[in-house]
Design a protein around this motif. Structure first.
Motif, short mmCIF file in Angstrom:
data_model
loop_
_atom_site.label_atom_id
_atom_site.label_comp_id
_atom_site.label_asym_id
_atom_site.label_seq_id
_atom_site.Cartn_x
_atom_site.Cartn_y
_atom_site.Cartn_z
N ALA A 261 0.84 -1.21 0.00
CA ALA A 261 0.00 0.00 0.00
C ALA A 261 0.87 1.25 0.00
CB ALA A 261 -0.89 -0.01 1.22
N THR A 268 2.46 3.74 6.57
CA THR A 268 1.47 3.05 5.74
C THR A 268 1.78 1.57 5.76
OG1 THR A 268 1.59 4.97 4.32
CG2 THR A 268 0.41 3.08 3.46
N THR A 269 3.07 1.26 5.65
CA THR A 269 3.49 -0.14 5.62
C THR A 269 3.69 -0.62 7.05
OG1 THR A 269 4.62 0.37 3.58
CG2 THR A 269 5.20 -1.70 4.64
N ASP A 289 10.58 -4.32 1.37
CA ASP A 289 10.12 -2.99 1.77
C ASP A 289 9.87 -3.07 3.27
OD1 ASP A 289 8.79 -0.62 2.21
OD2 ASP A 289 6.91 -1.29 1.31
MG LIG Z 1 5.42 1.91 2.82
#
Ligand SMILES: [Mg+2]
Ligand SMILES: Nc1nc2c(ncn2[C@@H]2O[C@H](COP(=O)(O)OP(=O)(O)OP(=O)(O)O)[C@@H](O)[C@H]2O)c(=O)[nH]1
Length: 416
Positions: A261, A268-269, A289
Motif C-alpha cells: 500500500a 502506511t506499511t 520494503d
Molecule cells: Mg510503505
C-alpha cells in the motif's frame, strides 16, 4: 393530491440543502489555508501528493505509535503440548468353549507431534507479488497436539494422533529461553516443537511364560510441553531502509510486481513486503520494503527494534531518502546512526543511497547539495519511473558481488 403548501415547503428544504452542499463543495474545492510549516529541517513529509497510479484509500487515519505495535506481530510466545499417548487395554479373550483365551488388550496409540513448518508461497505456482512475507499474527498462543486413541479389545491397537503443523513464515527463529533452537530459513523446513507422548501397553504385551494371565496395562505418556519464543526476521537480498513517507513502497511497486500500500501518511506499511526484481538469465533479486524507521528506533520507539531485526537479515541495503525535504543528507546520517546503535557494523553493509521524488522541483534543486555531502547517489522518481534503470543496474552489481563473496567463502547464496 399533495397540498401546494406542503410541496413548496419540501422543495424549499431541498433547495436549502442543495445550496448548503454547493457551499461546502466550494469550500472543499478552495485551496486550504495550511498552517505554516515548522522550520525544523528534520520534519517528515506528510503532504498529499495526488498521483493517478497511487490511489489512496479514503478515510484512513494515521495510526498512533501504540496502535502500530498491535498490528504488526513479529514475535510470539507459544505454549506447545504434544498429544497424549492413548492408554493400553487390559482384557481377556472371551469366546464360547474357550475358557482361557489369554490376554488380548491392545496398546494405546502414540500422541501426535506438534511441528513448526516454514512456509512461503510457491515461487513457481504463484506470481512474485504473492511472495510477501506475512507476520506471525496467525500463530496462536497455545497448541495442543492430537492424542492417541486407547487400545481396544481383541489386540486392537489405538490409532496414533495426527501431527499438528503450525505454519510460520520463512525466516522464523525459534528460541527456548535465550537459546536459539531452530532457524526456519528455507520453505518446507520443519522443527519438532513438542513430541507426542508414547502410547501405553495393553496387557497382551506383558504375557510371559511365568505370567500367562497378566492384568497389567500402562497409561499413555503425556505429550512434551514447551514454551517457545518465535521471532520473525524477513530474509531478502536487499532491504529498503528509510523514514516513513520516503517512498519505499512506491519504489518497490515500480521495480517489482509486489503491491504494498502507498499513502501520504507515515507508517502506511506495517508488514515487510518482499518483491522480486527479475533480470536476464532467470536471475532474481529479492527486495524487502521494510516499514519506516523513526529516530530513536534503537530504543524501541515506534516499531523500533522489530524493524531493525528485519534489516539485520538483508545482505544489501538501499537507503531511501525523501529528496523533497530540507537537508536530505541528515536522513542518511540518522538512519545509519539507528542501525549502528542496533548492531555495530550494520550500516557498513554494501549499500546505495537512493534519492527519491526527483520529479518535484524542490527535490531537483537539492540534488547537488546531497551529492556534495554523500558522493554518489541514485536520484530517481518512483512515481514517474525516471532513472529507475540506474538503480536496477546498481542493484545487480551489488547482488553479483554478494553471490561471488558467498561462493568464495563456501556458503550457498540466498536464492528465491
Ligand atoms: Mg510503505
Ligand atoms: N512526487 C513524488 N511522490 C512520491 C514519490 N514516491 C512516493 N511518493 C509519494 O510519497 C508518499 C509516500 O509514499 P510511500 O511509498 O507510501 O512511502 P513509504 O516510504 O512506503 O512510507 P511508509 O510505508 O509510511 O514507511 C505517497 O503519497 C507517494 O505517492 C516520487 O517519486 N515522487
Amino acid at each position: 393530491m399533495v397540498p401546494l403548501r406542503l410541496f413548496s415547503a419540501a422543495s424549499q428544504t431541498l433547495l436549502e440543502g442543495l445550496a448548503q452542499w454547493t457551499l461546502s463543495a466550494q469550500a472543499s474545492l478552495r485551496p486550504h489555508r495550511l498552517p505554516p510549516q515548522q522550520a525544523s529541517p528534520r520534519l517528515l513529509s506528510v503532504d498529499c501528493t495526488d498521483h493517478a497510479r497511487h490511489q489512496e484509500p479514503p478515510g484512513k487515519k494515521p495510526l498512533s505509535e501504540k496502535k502500530l505495535k498491535r498490528y504488526f506481530v513479529d514475535h510470539r510466545r507459544v505454549l506447545v503440548r504434544g498429544g497424549n499417548g492413548g492408554s493400553g487395554m487390559s482384557c481377556f479373550h472371551s469366546e464360547p468353549r474357550k475358557e482361557f483365551g489369554g490376554p488380548d488388550g491392545g496398546d494405546g496409540g502414540n500422541g501426535g507431534h506438534v511441528i513448526l513448518r516454514g512456509t512461503s508461497t510457491n515461487v513457481l505456482a504463484l506470481p512474485p507479488a504473492d511472495q510477501h512475507v506475512k507476520s506471525l499474527s496467525s500463530v496462536l498462543s497455545q497448541y495442543q497436539g492430537f492424542s492417541g486413541e486407547d487400545g481396544g479389545r481383541k489386540n486392537c491397537f489405538g490409532r496414533s494422533g495426527a501431527v499438528l503443523y503450525i505454519r510460520v513464515p520463512v525466516g522464523t527463529l525459534v528460541k527456548e529461553g535465550s537459546e536459539v533452537v531452530a532457524d526456519l530459513s528455507l520453505p518446507g523446513q520443519e522443527y519438532i516443537a513438542a513430541l507426542g507422548g508414547a502410547g501405553g501397553k495393553g496387557n497382551r504385551f506383558f504375557l510371559a511364560n511365568d505370567n500367562r494371565a497378566p492384568v497389567t496395562c500402562t497409561p499413555g505418556q503425556p505429550g512434551q510441553e514447551r514454551i517457545l519464543h518465535l521471532e520473525l526476521k524477513t530474509m531478502a537480498h536487499a532491504g529498503m531502509v528509510g523514514f516513513p513517507n520516503a517512498g519505499k513502497s512506491s519504489l518497490l511497486r515500480a521495480i517489482s510486481n509486489a503491491r504494498p500500500a502507498v499513502a501520504s501518511y507515515p507508517f502506511t506499511t506495517l508488514n515487510p513486503h518482499v518483491g522480486i526484481v527479475h533480470y536476464e538469465g532467470h536471475q532474481q533479486v529479492a527486495v524487502a520494503d521494510i516499514p519506516g524507521i523513526i529516530r530513536g528506533a534503537h530504543q524501541d520507539r515506534g516499531l523500533g527494534l522489530s524493524f531493525l531485526r528485519h534489516i539485520e537479515r538483508c545482505h544489501l541495503l538501499l537507503f531511501v531518502v525523501d529528496l523533497s525535504l530540507p537537508e536530505p543528507w541528515t536522513q542518511v546520517e540518522d538512519l545509519k546512526y539507528e542501525l549502528e546503535k542496533y548492531e555495530e557494523g550494520l550500516s557498513e553493509r554494501p549499500h546505495v543511497v537512493v534519492a527519491n521524488k526527483i520529479d518535484l522541483p524542490q527535490a531537483r534543486a537539492r540534488l547537488p547539495q546531497l551529492q556534495a555531502h554523500l558522493g554518489q547517489v541514485i536520484a530517481l522518481s518512483a512515481v514517474t519511473g525516471e532513472n529507475l534503470e540506474q538503480l536496477l543496474l546498481h542493484l545487480k552489481v551489488l547482488h553479483d558481488a554478494y553471490v561471488e563473496a558467498e561462493l568464495e567463502q563456501g556458503r550457498q547464496p540466498l536464492r528465491w
